[in-house]
Design a protein around this motif. Sequence first.
Motif, mmCIF file in Angstrom:
data_model
loop_
_atom_site.group_PDB
_atom_site.id
_atom_site.type_symbol
_atom_site.label_atom_id
_atom_site.label_comp_id
_atom_site.label_asym_id
_atom_site.label_seq_id
_atom_site.Cartn_x
_atom_site.Cartn_y
_atom_site.Cartn_z
ATOM 1 N N THR A 10 0.854 -1.069 0.177
ATOM 2 C CA THR A 10 -0.141 -0.170 0.422
ATOM 3 C C THR A 10 0.762 1.276 0.083
ATOM 4 N N PHE A 11 1.486 1.441 0.365
ATOM 5 C CA PHE A 11 2.892 2.116 0.884
ATOM 6 C C PHE A 11 3.695 2.419 -0.102
ATOM 7 N N SER A 12 4.096 1.260 -1.025
ATOM 8 C CA SER A 12 5.410 1.786 -1.908
ATOM 9 C C SER A 12 6.367 1.730 -1.217
ATOM 10 N N GLY A 13 6.447 0.289 -0.610
ATOM 11 C CA GLY A 13 7.490 -0.430 0.446
ATOM 12 C C GLY A 13 8.445 -1.398 -0.145
ATOM 13 N N ARG A 14 7.860 -1.738 -1.369
ATOM 14 C CA ARG A 14 9.318 -2.639 -2.130
ATOM 15 C C ARG A 14 10.126 -2.614 -1.854
ATOM 16 N N THR A 15 10.503 -4.062 -1.812
ATOM 17 C CA THR A 15 11.905 -4.556 -1.849
ATOM 18 C C THR A 15 11.731 -4.949 -3.181
ATOM 19 N N ILE A 16 13.158 -4.602 -3.945
ATOM 20 C CA ILE A 16 12.862 -5.114 -5.448
ATOM 21 C C ILE A 16 14.183 -5.573 -5.850
ATOM 22 N N ALA A 17 14.982 -6.682 -5.725
ATOM 23 C CA ALA A 17 15.984 -7.526 -5.832
ATOM 24 C C ALA A 17 16.625 -7.430 -7.403
ATOM 25 N N LEU A 89 24.816 -14.770 -2.304
ATOM 26 C CA LEU A 89 23.435 -13.532 -2.448
ATOM 27 C C LEU A 89 21.800 -14.502 -2.529
ATOM 28 N N LEU A 90 22.434 -15.824 -2.743
ATOM 29 C CA LEU A 90 20.797 -16.443 -2.159
ATOM 30 C C LEU A 90 20.417 -16.833 -0.573
ATOM 31 N N ASP A 91 21.720 -16.739 -0.580
ATOM 32 C CA ASP A 91 21.559 -16.858 1.430
ATOM 33 C C ASP A 91 21.080 -15.488 1.683
ATOM 34 N N TYR A 92 21.329 -14.578 1.468
ATOM 35 C CA TYR A 92 20.423 -12.564 1.660
ATOM 36 C C TYR A 92 19.018 -12.942 0.852
ATOM 37 N N LEU A 93 18.414 -13.441 -0.332
ATOM 38 C CA LEU A 93 17.496 -12.770 -0.655
ATOM 39 C C LEU A 93 16.167 -14.183 0.017
ATOM 40 N N PHE A 94 16.553 -15.228 0.762
ATOM 41 C CA PHE A 94 16.263 -16.587 1.759
ATOM 42 C C PHE A 94 15.911 -15.673 2.188
ATOM 43 N N THR A 95 16.683 -15.054 3.144
ATOM 44 C CA THR A 95 16.578 -14.074 4.633
ATOM 45 C C THR A 95 15.877 -13.436 4.869
ATOM 46 N N THR A 96 16.249 -12.668 3.668
ATOM 47 C CA THR A 96 14.784 -11.110 3.259
ATOM 48 C C THR A 96 14.692 -11.484 2.237
ATOM 49 N N PRO A 97 13.577 -12.164 1.847
ATOM 50 C CA PRO A 97 12.921 -11.868 0.957
ATOM 51 C C PRO A 97 12.586 -10.597 0.080
ATOM 52 N N PRO A 98 12.823 -10.456 -0.740
ATOM 53 C CA PRO A 98 11.854 -9.432 -1.188
ATOM 54 C C PRO A 98 11.271 -9.501 -2.552
ATOM 55 N N ASP A 99 10.492 -8.895 -2.727
ATOM 56 C CA ASP A 99 8.596 -8.984 -3.593
ATOM 57 C C ASP A 99 8.958 -9.536 -5.390
ATOM 58 N N VAL A 100 10.189 -9.377 -5.505
ATOM 59 C CA VAL A 100 10.337 -10.041 -6.999
ATOM 60 C C VAL A 100 11.999 -9.999 -6.875
ATOM 61 N N VAL A 384 6.517 -5.570 -14.914
ATOM 62 C CA VAL A 384 6.910 -5.865 -13.220
ATOM 63 C C VAL A 384 6.311 -5.652 -12.809
ATOM 64 N N SER A 385 5.853 -4.575 -12.807
ATOM 65 C CA SER A 385 4.745 -3.670 -11.798
ATOM 66 C C SER A 385 3.270 -4.943 -12.323
ATOM 67 N N GLU A 386 3.003 -5.499 -12.945
ATOM 68 C CA GLU A 386 1.999 -6.062 -13.724
ATOM 69 C C GLU A 386 2.372 -7.616 -12.116
ATOM 70 N N LEU A 387 3.220 -7.739 -12.162
ATOM 71 C CA LEU A 387 3.387 -8.825 -11.620
ATOM 72 C C LEU A 387 4.122 -9.440 -10.660
ATOM 73 N N LEU A 388 4.483 -7.844 -9.759
ATOM 74 C CA LEU A 388 3.696 -7.559 -8.114
ATOM 75 C C LEU A 388 2.656 -7.718 -8.012
ATOM 76 N N GLU A 389 1.987 -7.051 -8.948
ATOM 77 C CA GLU A 389 0.778 -6.651 -7.974
ATOM 78 C C GLU A 389 0.036 -8.229 -8.472
ATOM 79 N N SER A 390 0.057 -8.723 -9.073
ATOM 80 C CA SER A 390 -0.259 -9.736 -9.317
ATOM 81 C C SER A 390 -0.332 -11.341 -8.209
ATOM 82 N N ARG A 391 0.819 -11.019 -7.240
ATOM 83 C CA ARG A 391 1.513 -11.196 -6.410
ATOM 84 C C ARG A 391 0.882 -11.040 -5.158
ATOM 85 N N SER A 392 -0.077 -10.041 -5.444
ATOM 86 C CA SER A 392 0.260 -9.165 -3.826
ATOM 87 C C SER A 392 -0.764 -9.285 -3.038
#
Length: 392
Positions: A10-17, A89-100, A384-392
């Motif tokens: 809602t507040f656009s606080g996405r994490t995008i890797a 990098l994978l360890d980081y992404l799995f520990t703090t999962p991004p939105d995409v 990318v935005s369409e992909l993100l919103e489809s998974r929200s």
Amino acid sequence: MTQLKANSATFSGRTIAIIAGEASGDILGAGLIRALRKRYPKARFVGIGGDEMIAEGFHSLVPMERLSVMGLVEVLGRIRELFSIRARLLDYLFTTPPDVVIGIDSPDFTLAIERRCREAGIPSAHYVSPSVWAWRQKRIFKIAKSVDLMLTLFPFEARFYEEHHVPVSFVGHPLADRIALEPDTLAARESLGLEVDKPVLAVLPGSRGGEVERLGTLFIEASRWLQARRPDLQLVIPCVNRDRERQVRDLVESLEVSLPVTLVRGRSRDVMAASDVVLLASGTATLEAMLLKKPMVVGYRLSDFSYKILSRLVKVPWVALPNLLAQEQLVPELLQDDATPEKLGAAVLERLENEQERDRLHQAFLELHQVLRQGADERAAAAVSELLESRS
């Protein structure tokens, strides 16, 4: 957790890797970040990128230069480090999962990460298709398991993915957005100190030492063939760095070229913009020459062994991007045994002296430019935005 994710969106606080492994990917990534930030002002961008992406507020976990390796020997020498970077990098992404997760080019490194993330439930996208449409086409099945979305620069790539039922979006090519529809040839000649009223041949034998050694002699001999027929011709050769400039100068001197020869460090686009015709190797330079509306002749040679292997693997009838885009031969391709000084010179001469053909090519190249001029940064961000919103 679900509520937190909803509030984040809602507040656009996405994490995008984003993962880019070379300079061209860094430029694409920077444009994508700028466009995504318009949609998600509070988004955080993290992963691996270079100076261009960092300037847009990107946080790079590893210096991008550590991924920029070329050639089998160099890759083997750094294989442990590359595996270590991927694991961290994978360890980081799995520990703090991004939105995409978005991989940009560098498929040997990025696709494996995208697949692991997708298997873990993190949406993944890939920006810049591998040349799977041209050779080793069975790679499409690996790609289909690795990405939720493929972003392509060319329309024929998108058609290939659609035929294989892989979600795809053709976004256009950033170069087509940046290069003017009508180039200023006069200004380019003046900026390079060339005579504005005499014809100019741009010669681009490649950027690597091996390419220049293999094609430089061939292209300069073709230029020498031309000098007997067009003594008014100005020859301009851009060199990517000081080493290539020294290498080309030695070739010119050893072959006793009597044409006026101008060596320019860098500025290959200005050199092509100043030209009447471009003689070049296959590759991205053919796209730039097309966008600059320049008639061109493509020449290339490999070792006989390499050529025999590649000719069996490659599944497309042309190598030059203008021909692939048009699905017809707009640009002559003189490869292997056909790449002789006489044939290359004759093809250049035809394009220097045939005004009707130059006009036809200009119109064809203009139409292709308009096809690719789609606002790639914005279109990629929208997909990318369409992909993100489809998974929200």
